[in-house]
Design an enzyme around this catalytic site. Structure first.
Site, short mmCIF file in Angstrom:
data_model
loop_
_atom_site.label_atom_id
_atom_site.label_comp_id
_atom_site.label_asym_id
_atom_site.label_seq_id
_atom_site.Cartn_x
_atom_site.Cartn_y
_atom_site.Cartn_z
N GLY A 11 0.84 -1.20 0.00
CA GLY A 11 0.00 0.00 0.00
C GLY A 11 0.87 1.24 0.00
O GLY A 11 0.45 2.32 0.45
N ARG A 15 -2.27 6.68 1.18
CA ARG A 15 -2.06 7.82 2.10
C ARG A 15 -1.23 7.42 3.31
O ARG A 15 -0.26 8.11 3.66
CB ARG A 15 -3.42 8.38 2.54
CG ARG A 15 -4.12 9.14 1.44
CD ARG A 15 -5.57 9.34 1.73
NE ARG A 15 -6.29 8.07 1.78
CZ ARG A 15 -7.60 7.93 1.89
NH1 ARG A 15 -8.36 9.00 1.97
NH2 ARG A 15 -8.16 6.74 1.92
N MET A 16 -1.53 6.29 3.93
CA MET A 16 -0.72 5.84 5.07
C MET A 16 0.61 5.29 4.60
O MET A 16 1.65 5.52 5.22
CB MET A 16 -1.48 4.76 5.87
CG MET A 16 -2.63 5.29 6.69
SD MET A 16 -2.13 6.45 7.97
CE MET A 16 -1.37 5.32 9.14
N GLY A 100 -1.40 -2.38 9.79
CA GLY A 100 -2.22 -1.27 10.25
C GLY A 100 -3.59 -1.29 9.60
O GLY A 100 -4.51 -0.61 10.08
N THR A 101 -3.72 -2.04 8.53
CA THR A 101 -5.00 -2.13 7.83
C THR A 101 -6.06 -2.65 8.80
O THR A 101 -5.78 -3.57 9.58
CB THR A 101 -4.88 -3.11 6.63
OG1 THR A 101 -3.74 -2.74 5.88
CG2 THR A 101 -6.13 -3.07 5.76
N ALA A 126 -2.28 -3.86 14.56
CA ALA A 126 -2.66 -2.75 15.44
C ALA A 126 -3.70 -1.87 14.74
O ALA A 126 -3.36 -1.18 13.78
CB ALA A 126 -1.44 -1.93 15.81
N HIS A 156 -15.00 9.29 11.30
CA HIS A 156 -13.98 9.15 10.25
C HIS A 156 -14.49 9.79 8.96
O HIS A 156 -15.67 10.10 8.84
CB HIS A 156 -13.65 7.67 10.01
CG HIS A 156 -12.74 7.07 11.05
ND1 HIS A 156 -13.21 6.53 12.22
CD2 HIS A 156 -11.38 6.96 11.09
CE1 HIS A 156 -12.19 6.11 12.94
NE2 HIS A 156 -11.06 6.37 12.28
N LYS A 160 -14.19 5.90 4.24
CA LYS A 160 -13.70 4.72 4.99
C LYS A 160 -14.56 3.51 4.66
O LYS A 160 -15.79 3.61 4.58
CB LYS A 160 -13.74 5.01 6.50
CG LYS A 160 -13.17 3.89 7.34
CD LYS A 160 -12.96 4.32 8.78
CE LYS A 160 -12.53 3.16 9.67
NZ LYS A 160 -11.29 2.50 9.22
#
Ligand code: NAP
Length: 267
Positions: A11, A15-16, A100-101, A126, A156, A160
């Site tokens: 990914g 953005r992340m 993190g997903t 997480a 959010h 999302k």
């Protein structure tokens, strides 16, 4: 330079993912060895984030790049639909997943834990890498011992994919561990509009707000006799998650099996 942990990012052009790429390039103890994404294939990932070229080109072939790059860790910030397949590939290559997903089910976590143990490696899932958010969860878990009537509201952006958020589910799990299960509110309550009372978890409610302009916020509201307590966390930008991701990339090297939740790394 002591580049001792080889990091791949799935990914990477999201953005992340871009923030993760920056964090890895900025840390001399980490080495970026692969960038995987469906978008921007063939482009230098550092150039894509405004840095000088680093020679790591975006590829969509996760299996091939993990094998070729000899990555130690795969940081995954993709989508709930892709993350399980990515993680299975990583673990089969003995590459430690730092995930993190969001959108994980307990069965998914159990499966990845089993695969990691079979392959003799660790992994971290997480739902929230932000240290402030972890403290919010810990304080909420503590408050639930004394004020068991609780509702969660999470906010959010409107694009999302999953609801409720991974953070709110994790918060609810921590609260549930400190609160005897009971159904809150009036037993005769009815909803005149379906969903008005939010999602039910362990007898209490989680509400998901989705609006443009919102980044990530959560309130945990406790009600008691003649009083309420609100614990609130606001995230303003993605860079705020990176100190947590950095710690996770280093901690995962020492683990066996999956650790679910960044709170395990904060006393
Ligand atoms: P995003 O901007 O949409 O980025 C996701 C990226 O992953 C996109 O570039 C997408 O490519 C790519 N992708 C999708 N499937 C892939 C696959 N199989 N292999 C490689 N790349 C793939 O999303 P985001 O805002 O970065 O968020 C990513 C995830 O992180 C979400 O689940 C979000 O909830 C979560 N999140 C977690 C935390 C935390 O602290 N744990 C914080 C913030 C966000 P395309 O655009 O071509 O589809």
């Amino acid at each position: 330079m002591n580049s001792n942990i080889k990091v791949a990012v799935a990914g990477a052009s999201g953005r992340m993912g871009r923030e993760v790429v920056k964090m890895v390039l900025d840390d001399p103890t980490l080495q970026l060895v692969a960038a995987v994404d469906r978008s921007n294939e063939g482009k230098d990932i550092a150039k894509l984030i405004g840095y000088d070229e680093c020679g790591v080109l975006v590829s969509s072939e996760l299996d091939a790049v993990l094998l070729q790059s000899k990555a130690d860790v795969l940081v995954d910030f993709t989508t709930p639909h892709s993350v399980m397949a990515n993680s299975r590939i990583a673990i089969a290559n003995r590459v430690r997943p730092v995930i993190g997903t969001t959108g994980f089910t307990p069965d998914d976590i159990e499966e990845l834990d089993k695969l990691c143990r079979e392959n003799g490696i660790g992994g971290i899932i997480a739902p929230n890498f932000s240290i402030g958010a972890i403290l919010m969860m810990k304080f909420a878990a503590q408050a639930a011992k004394y004020m068991p009537h609780v509702e969660i509201i999470e906010y959010h952006g409107d694009q999302k994919l999953d609801a409720p958020s991974g953070t709110s589910i994790k918060t609810a799990e921590l609260i549930a561990a400190n609160r005897e299960e009971f159904r809150q509110g009036n037993p005769n309550e009815t909803e005149t509009i379906e969903g008005a009372r939010g999602g039910l978890y362990n007898g209490f409610r989680i509400h998901s707000v989705r609006l443009p302009g919102v980044f990530a916020q959560q309130e945990v509201i406790f009600g008691g006799h003649g009083q309420t307590l609100k614990i609130r966390h606001d995230s303003y930008e993605r860079a705020g998650y990176m100190p947590g991701v950095n710690i996770a990339v280093k901690k995962v090297m020492e683990l066996q099996g999956i650790v679910y939740g960044f709170e395990h790394f904060i006393d």
